[in-house]
Write a protein that holds these residues in place. Structure first.
Motif, PDB file in Angstrom:
ATOM      1  N   GLY A  81       5.289  15.866 -22.964  1.00 30.12           N
ATOM      2  CA  GLY A  81       4.140  14.992 -22.706  1.00 30.12           C
ATOM      3  C   GLY A  81       3.306  14.763 -23.958  1.00 30.12           C
ATOM      4  O   GLY A  81       3.377  15.514 -24.932  1.00 30.12           O
ATOM      5  N   MET A  82       2.517  13.678 -23.919  1.00 31.12           N
ATOM      6  CA  MET A  82       1.636  13.365 -25.044  1.00 31.12           C
ATOM      7  C   MET A  82       0.167  13.600 -24.673  1.00 31.12           C
ATOM      8  O   MET A  82      -0.698  13.689 -25.531  1.00 31.12           O
ATOM      9  N   GLY A  83      -0.070  13.590 -23.350  1.00 33.57           N
ATOM     10  CA  GLY A  83      -1.435  13.811 -22.894  1.00 33.57           C
ATOM     11  C   GLY A  83      -2.356  12.633 -23.132  1.00 33.57           C
ATOM     12  O   GLY A  83      -3.581  12.762 -23.117  1.00 33.57           O
ATOM     13  N   LEU A  84      -1.795  11.462 -23.392  1.00 35.68           N
ATOM     14  CA  LEU A  84      -2.623  10.277 -23.632  1.00 35.68           C
ATOM     15  C   LEU A  84      -2.703   9.388 -22.395  1.00 35.68           C
ATOM     16  O   LEU A  84      -3.586   8.539 -22.304  1.00 35.68           O
ATOM     17  N   GLY A  85      -1.736   9.574 -21.442  1.00 36.79           N
ATOM     18  CA  GLY A  85      -1.585   8.666 -20.307  1.00 36.79           C
ATOM     19  C   GLY A  85      -2.865   8.482 -19.515  1.00 36.79           C
ATOM     20  O   GLY A  85      -3.380   7.367 -19.395  1.00 36.79           O
ATOM     21  N   LEU A  86      -3.400   9.552 -18.998  1.00 33.86           N
ATOM     22  CA  LEU A  86      -4.549   9.441 -18.090  1.00 33.86           C
ATOM     23  C   LEU A  86      -5.803   8.945 -18.825  1.00 33.86           C
ATOM     24  O   LEU A  86      -6.557   8.134 -18.286  1.00 33.86           O
ATOM     25  N   SER A  87      -5.996   9.438 -20.066  1.00 36.32           N
ATOM     26  CA  SER A  87      -7.190   8.976 -20.791  1.00 36.32           C
ATOM     27  C   SER A  87      -7.102   7.483 -21.055  1.00 36.32           C
ATOM     28  O   SER A  87      -8.072   6.739 -20.906  1.00 36.32           O
ATOM     29  N   VAL A 145       2.970  19.093  -6.919  1.00 34.53           N
ATOM     30  CA  VAL A 145       2.369  20.428  -7.046  1.00 34.53           C
ATOM     31  C   VAL A 145       0.842  20.404  -6.979  1.00 34.53           C
ATOM     32  O   VAL A 145       0.200  21.428  -6.755  1.00 34.53           O
ATOM     33  N   GLY A 146       0.235  19.231  -7.223  1.00 30.29           N
ATOM     34  CA  GLY A 146      -1.220  19.128  -7.226  1.00 30.29           C
ATOM     35  C   GLY A 146      -1.802  19.484  -8.602  1.00 30.29           C
ATOM     36  O   GLY A 146      -1.064  19.894  -9.508  1.00 30.29           O
ATOM     37  N   VAL A 147      -3.124  19.315  -8.760  1.00 33.36           N
ATOM     38  CA  VAL A 147      -3.768  19.558 -10.060  1.00 33.36           C
ATOM     39  C   VAL A 147      -4.535  20.888  -9.973  1.00 33.36           C
ATOM     40  O   VAL A 147      -5.405  21.066  -9.116  1.00 33.36           O
ATOM     41  N   PHE A 191      -4.707  13.853 -25.392  1.00 34.15           N
ATOM     42  CA  PHE A 191      -3.739  14.830 -25.927  1.00 34.15           C
ATOM     43  C   PHE A 191      -3.665  16.106 -25.100  1.00 34.15           C
ATOM     44  O   PHE A 191      -3.071  17.072 -25.518  1.00 34.15           O
ATOM     45  N   PHE A 192      -4.234  16.070 -23.880  1.00 32.20           N
ATOM     46  CA  PHE A 192      -4.040  17.243 -23.004  1.00 32.20           C
ATOM     47  C   PHE A 192      -2.818  16.989 -22.112  1.00 32.20           C
ATOM     48  O   PHE A 192      -2.735  15.971 -21.432  1.00 32.20           O
ATOM     49  N   THR A 193      -1.904  17.941 -22.199  1.00 33.53           N
ATOM     50  CA  THR A 193      -0.688  17.806 -21.380  1.00 33.53           C
ATOM     51  C   THR A 193      -0.174  19.180 -20.979  1.00 33.53           C
ATOM     52  O   THR A 193      -0.405  20.151 -21.691  1.00 33.53           O
ATOM     53  N   THR A 194       0.503  19.239 -19.833  1.00 37.80           N
ATOM     54  CA  THR A 194       1.161  20.494 -19.420  1.00 37.80           C
ATOM     55  C   THR A 194       2.671  20.359 -19.492  1.00 37.80           C
ATOM     56  O   THR A 194       3.390  21.270 -19.105  1.00 37.80           O
ATOM     57  N   LYS A 195       3.123  19.173 -19.956  1.00 38.91           N
ATOM     58  CA  LYS A 195       4.584  18.940 -19.982  1.00 38.91           C
ATOM     59  C   LYS A 195       5.120  19.139 -21.389  1.00 38.91           C
ATOM     60  O   LYS A 195       4.451  18.785 -22.350  1.00 38.91           O
ATOM     61  N   PRO A 196       6.326  19.712 -21.479  1.00 40.31           N
ATOM     62  CA  PRO A 196       6.891  19.956 -22.826  1.00 40.31           C
ATOM     63  C   PRO A 196       7.024  18.679 -23.659  1.00 40.31           C
ATOM     64  O   PRO A 196       6.806  18.701 -24.868  1.00 40.31           O
ATOM     65  N   VAL A 214      -3.880  12.326  -4.977  1.00 37.71           N
ATOM     66  CA  VAL A 214      -3.969  10.868  -4.943  1.00 37.71           C
ATOM     67  C   VAL A 214      -4.903  10.424  -6.077  1.00 37.71           C
ATOM     68  O   VAL A 214      -5.985  10.979  -6.254  1.00 37.71           O
ATOM     69  N   PHE A 215      -4.399   9.451  -6.872  1.00 35.13           N
ATOM     70  CA  PHE A 215      -5.207   8.851  -7.943  1.00 35.13           C
ATOM     71  C   PHE A 215      -5.625   7.472  -7.459  1.00 35.13           C
ATOM     72  O   PHE A 215      -4.796   6.706  -6.961  1.00 35.13           O
ATOM     73  N   ARG A 216      -6.918   7.149  -7.577  1.00 36.23           N
ATOM     74  CA  ARG A 216      -7.400   5.837  -7.126  1.00 36.23           C
ATOM     75  C   ARG A 216      -8.129   5.160  -8.264  1.00 36.23           C
ATOM     76  O   ARG A 216      -8.791   5.815  -9.063  1.00 36.23           O
ATOM     77  N   GLN A 225      -9.676  19.095 -17.684  1.00 34.50           N
ATOM     78  CA  GLN A 225      -9.265  18.445 -18.948  1.00 34.50           C
ATOM     79  C   GLN A 225      -8.321  17.265 -18.722  1.00 34.50           C
ATOM     80  O   GLN A 225      -7.746  16.747 -19.670  1.00 34.50           O
ATOM     81  N   LEU A 226      -8.250  16.874 -17.443  1.00 30.08           N
ATOM     82  CA  LEU A 226      -7.231  15.867 -17.100  1.00 30.08           C
ATOM     83  C   LEU A 226      -7.327  14.610 -17.951  1.00 30.08           C
ATOM     84  O   LEU A 226      -6.312  14.081 -18.410  1.00 30.08           O
ATOM     85  N   PHE A 227      -8.520  14.132 -18.169  1.00 37.06           N
ATOM     86  CA  PHE A 227      -8.683  12.856 -18.891  1.00 37.06           C
ATOM     87  C   PHE A 227      -8.916  13.069 -20.383  1.00 37.06           C
ATOM     88  O   PHE A 227      -9.211  12.132 -21.110  1.00 37.06           O
ATOM     89  N   ARG A 261       4.547   7.492 -12.485  1.00 34.26           N
ATOM     90  CA  ARG A 261       5.434   8.415 -13.203  1.00 34.26           C
ATOM     91  C   ARG A 261       4.910   9.847 -13.091  1.00 34.26           C
ATOM     92  O   ARG A 261       5.659  10.777 -12.817  1.00 34.26           O
ATOM     93  N   ASN A 262       3.578  10.025 -13.323  1.00 38.59           N
ATOM     94  CA  ASN A 262       2.985  11.365 -13.190  1.00 38.59           C
ATOM     95  C   ASN A 262       3.231  11.920 -11.790  1.00 38.59           C
ATOM     96  O   ASN A 262       3.588  13.095 -11.631  1.00 38.59           O
ATOM     97  N   GLY A 263       3.046  11.069 -10.786  1.00 38.88           N
ATOM     98  CA  GLY A 263       3.218  11.499  -9.384  1.00 38.88           C
ATOM     99  C   GLY A 263       4.638  11.968  -9.129  1.00 38.88           C
ATOM    100  O   GLY A 263       4.872  13.008  -8.516  1.00 38.88           O
ATOM    101  N   THR A 278      -0.209   7.967  -4.414  1.00 36.00           N
ATOM    102  CA  THR A 278      -0.243   9.269  -3.733  1.00 36.00           C
ATOM    103  C   THR A 278       1.103   9.971  -3.880  1.00 36.00           C
ATOM    104  O   THR A 278       2.140   9.351  -3.668  1.00 36.00           O
ATOM    105  N   ASP A 279       1.035  11.234  -4.264  1.00 36.17           N
ATOM    106  CA  ASP A 279       2.288  12.001  -4.328  1.00 36.17           C
ATOM    107  C   ASP A 279       2.138  13.268  -3.506  1.00 36.17           C
ATOM    108  O   ASP A 279       1.031  13.627  -3.103  1.00 36.17           O
ATOM    109  N   LEU A 280       3.284  13.920  -3.219  1.00 37.50           N
ATOM    110  CA  LEU A 280       3.258  15.187  -2.476  1.00 37.50           C
ATOM    111  C   LEU A 280       3.708  16.311  -3.400  1.00 37.50           C
ATOM    112  O   LEU A 280       4.456  17.202  -3.012  1.00 37.50           O
TER     113      LEU A 280
END
Ligand code: ADP
Length: 694
Positions: free
Chosen positions: A647-653, A626-628, A640-645, A677-679, A635-637, A585-587, A622-624
């Protein structure tokens, strides 16, 4: 043609006309105008046929009549010739008057030669009988009635002969005979002129019957009945005979003799000119029958054609109504990819007229410009003869106003009646409404999940705050008390004991707080029991529907690659699926920018490359996009960090927690020129490291 034959013919034709009328009725049940045209035609044809047959009969009859007239004229001419020969012979006889004996011999000879002469008399100029000879071929005819009784007629004719100085004939009269019969006779009186002076008369008695028999019987009497008649029709003498049942033609001619006029009548025996009297009539009749037959066949054929036309028109009307009322768009293409047919539903769908589409080849006016390359490739594959999937495939079309809408295309080869493929037939279904409903349900499901997650987090937070409140409050009060005690400079040993005691209590409460934390940890660890061995493909398959749903919405192409013969991974299936779903979904969201033309998401599973994780499986998303960004990466992980209006910022953590719970690790890497790409890795059954988790 006789009346009977005509009646038969008219009845036959009437019956045929009735049959015809029936055929016409059957052939043209609805067309009154056409029916009257047909009946007029039939009437005309019948009238022409009757006229032809009648004319043919008439022609034949007139031919026969003319022939008979000719025969009669010939007979009259023969008769005249014969009579004038007699006159000449008698004149010859008159020249022998010198000797009576010689006259008798000559007359005798004359009578023997001519059966029609009954008697020759030699009379002087006062009509006194000087000599006579009766025909040797029969009994004397003046035996029964004395000659004197019949002299009146002779007298008349001789007076006329004297006046005209030439032969004269008397009227005919009936001469009775001894046998009770009798016959009609006629006298000829020939004046004997010697040196311009009348010296006597030669009177000859003719038998009219014998005259006919001898002069005309052989030549004309075979086929005809020849007779002398009175002007009123009374027969005086008859020769020849008639056969019964044959049609009789009659001809009459006057035999105009000096002093007497006879009527020669000839009744011709001819076979009746019936319906088939001769070749002409037979030909006409044959042609008529052929004509009627052809007309019957034509009517039948026309009836068949009419029925076929009606059926065809009905079938066409039905097909048209069906096509017009369809909500599914229909599109036919030929083997070169040109559009050959579109139905109204298709035109309405893309907002273009049929004329603007028919004959059009790729790129089609309803293809979104950004998809043209892809669609062209797809069309090339199709035209190369590759049959599309039976269940159809999804695509995006563009309306005339530029709006895009998703469609489901079910395409199949178009096979002609001859069994040859002439193109492709496609059914196009607008699935934008379906997509909208799916999207609505997906969004509400997502909201529900987010709410549930929040609720769990909230619940946990309140539980933690509740549980930690007491030990923390206790720690705080013990710490305050200890500080107060330590503020006193001259503190007594008792005070130090109290501080000890307070610090012990602080340690106890801190331990208790630690236990609370552990219990929460245990709560999380309890999920270990749900671990199972799952093929990596199954994990990717499980999330495919949800991923595809969002991919369609964001117009992203999803590729899934699984290395063959991968071992099964041991994991909490639900949690790992959640991880994969989050990353996917993030990708996709990272590619949801207007200027992002190439939207491809690759989900991959393969053997882990590093030695440390030998036998592990590495999943990558893997996505194409905007990149990080640099600042975001740090602060990716962070929870509660998010750049989306939204978003909750809980997904990656959460993802990292789950992966680490399984003993693996989650990392990301920037791609060039763009994309991420997230692995993450997961243990397999064989690597036996499941126990080492946590
Ligand atoms: P959320 O998705 O609710 O914002 P996440 O923890 O999943 O929470 O993501 C945190 C942030 O990380 C996102 O707001 C986004 O800025 C960034 N991010 C995550 N994945 C990607 C990615 N594939 N590409 C670029 N940025 C990403």
């Amino acid at each position: 043609m006789t009346n009977d034959a005509l009646r038969d013919l008219s009845q036959t034709l009437k019956a045929r006309a009735m049959a015809w009328w029936q055929a016409v009725e059957d052939a043209f049940p609805g067309g009154r105008g056409r029916r009257s045209l047909w009946s007029a035609l039939i009437t005309l044809v019948i009238a022409v046929l009757i006229t032809l047959v009648w004319l043919a009969g008439r022609y034949e009859a007139s031919q026969l009549q003319a022939e008979l007239e000719r025969d009669t004229a010939d007979a009259v001419s023969d008769l005249r010739t014969q009579l004038s020969r007699h006159v000449q012979a008698l004149q010859g006889l008159q020249s022998t008057l010198a000797s009576e004996a010689f006259w008798s011999v000559e007359a005798h000879a004359l009578l023997r030669e001519n059966r029609d002469l009954l008697r020759i008399e030699w009379r002087d100029k006062d009509l006194i009988l000087k000599n006579f000879v009766d025909s040797p071929l029969r009994a004397p005819v003046f035996e029964r009635s004395p000659r004197a009784d019949t002299l009146n007629e002779t007298l008349q004719s001789c007076l006329r002969a004297r006046r005209s100085s030439s032969a004269a004939y008397s009227s005919s009269y009936f001469l009775p005979q001894n046998d009770g019969q009798g016959f009609e006779v006629m006298e000829l009186c020939l004046p004997n002129m010697q040196a311009g002076e009348l010296v006597g008369f030669t009177v000859v008695t003719y038998s009219l019957q014998e005259l006919l028999n001898a002069r005309l019987g052989n030549s004309f009497g075979r086929r005809n009945e020849v007779s002398f008649t009175e002007p009123d029709g009374t027969r005086l003498a008859i020769a020849g005979s008639q056969r019964r049942g044959l049609r009789v033609f009659t001809a009459q001619q006057l035999v105009d003799l000096p002093g007497n006029t006879l009527v020669l009548r000839m009744d011709g025996r001819r076979s009746e000119p019936d319906l088939f009297p001769n070749v002409l009539t037979a030909l006409v009749t044959g042609m008529s029958i052929a004509l009627v037959t052809v007309m019957v066949l034509l009517a039948k054929d026309s009836r068949r054609r009419l029925k076929a036309e009606r059926d065809l028109a009905e079938a066409l009307a039905f097909r048209k109504a069906m096509e017009d009322s369809l909500v599914t768009g229909l599109r036919a293409r030929d083997l070169e990819g040109r559009i050959t047919y579109v139905n109204p539903a298709f035109c309405q769908m893309v907002g273009l007229h049929a004329e603007m589409l028919i004959g059009h080849n790729a790129p089609m006016p309803y293809w979104p410009p950004e998809m043209v390359d892809e669609y062209q490739q797809r069309q090339a594959i199709r035209l190369a003869g590759n049959v599309p999937p039976r269940e159809g495939f999804e695509s995006v079309f563009m309306r005339q106003d530029g709006t895009r809408f998703p469609v489901l295309i079910i395409e199949a080869p178009l096979i002609s009646v001859q069994g040859q493929q002439t193109g492709w037939m496609g059914a196009v279904i607008d699935i934008s409404e379906q997509r909208r409903i799916e999207e609505l349900s997906r969004a509400s499901q997502e909201r529900l999940q987010a709410t549930a997650r929040l609720a769990t987090v909230g619940e946990m937070a309140s539980l933690l705050s509740h549980e930690l409140n007491q030990p923390l409050a206790a720690i705080a009060s013990y710490a305050n008390g200890s500080l107060n005690l330590l503020k006193n400079p001259g503190a007594e040993p008792q005070t130090l004991d109290d501080v000890h005691m307070a610090l012990r209590r602080i340690a106890e409460q801190a331990e208790r707080a630690g236990r609370v934390i552990n219990s929460v940890h245990d709560f999380v660890r309890r999920r270990d029991q749900t671990r199972e061995a799952v093929p990596p493909q199954a994990l990717l398959d499980a999330i495919a529907p949800l991923v595809n749903l969002q991919a369609r919405k964001l117009q992203v192409r999803v590729h899934t690659r699984v290395e063959p013969k991968l071992s099964q991974v041991v994991c909490d299936r639900t949690m790992v699926e959640q991880v994969l779903l989050n990353l996917a979904r993030n990708g996709m969201q990272a590619m949801d920018w207007p200027d992002c033309r190439e939207r491809v998401l690759v989900l991959q599973a393969r053997r882990a490359a590093s030695n440390a994780e030998q036998g592990w499986v590495e999943f990558s998303v893997t996505d194409l996009g905007v990149g990080v960004a640099q600042d975001v990466a740090q602060q990716l992980f962070t929870p509660f960090f998010t750049t989306k209006p939204e978003g909750m910022g809980l997904g990656l953590s959460l993802c990292r927690t789950v992966v680490e719970q399984h003993g693996g690790h989650l990392e990301f890497e920037a791609l060039q020129p763009k994309g991420t790409v997230f692995r993450f890795t997961l243990p397999t059954e064989s690597c036996g490291r499941t126990d080492a988790v946590l």
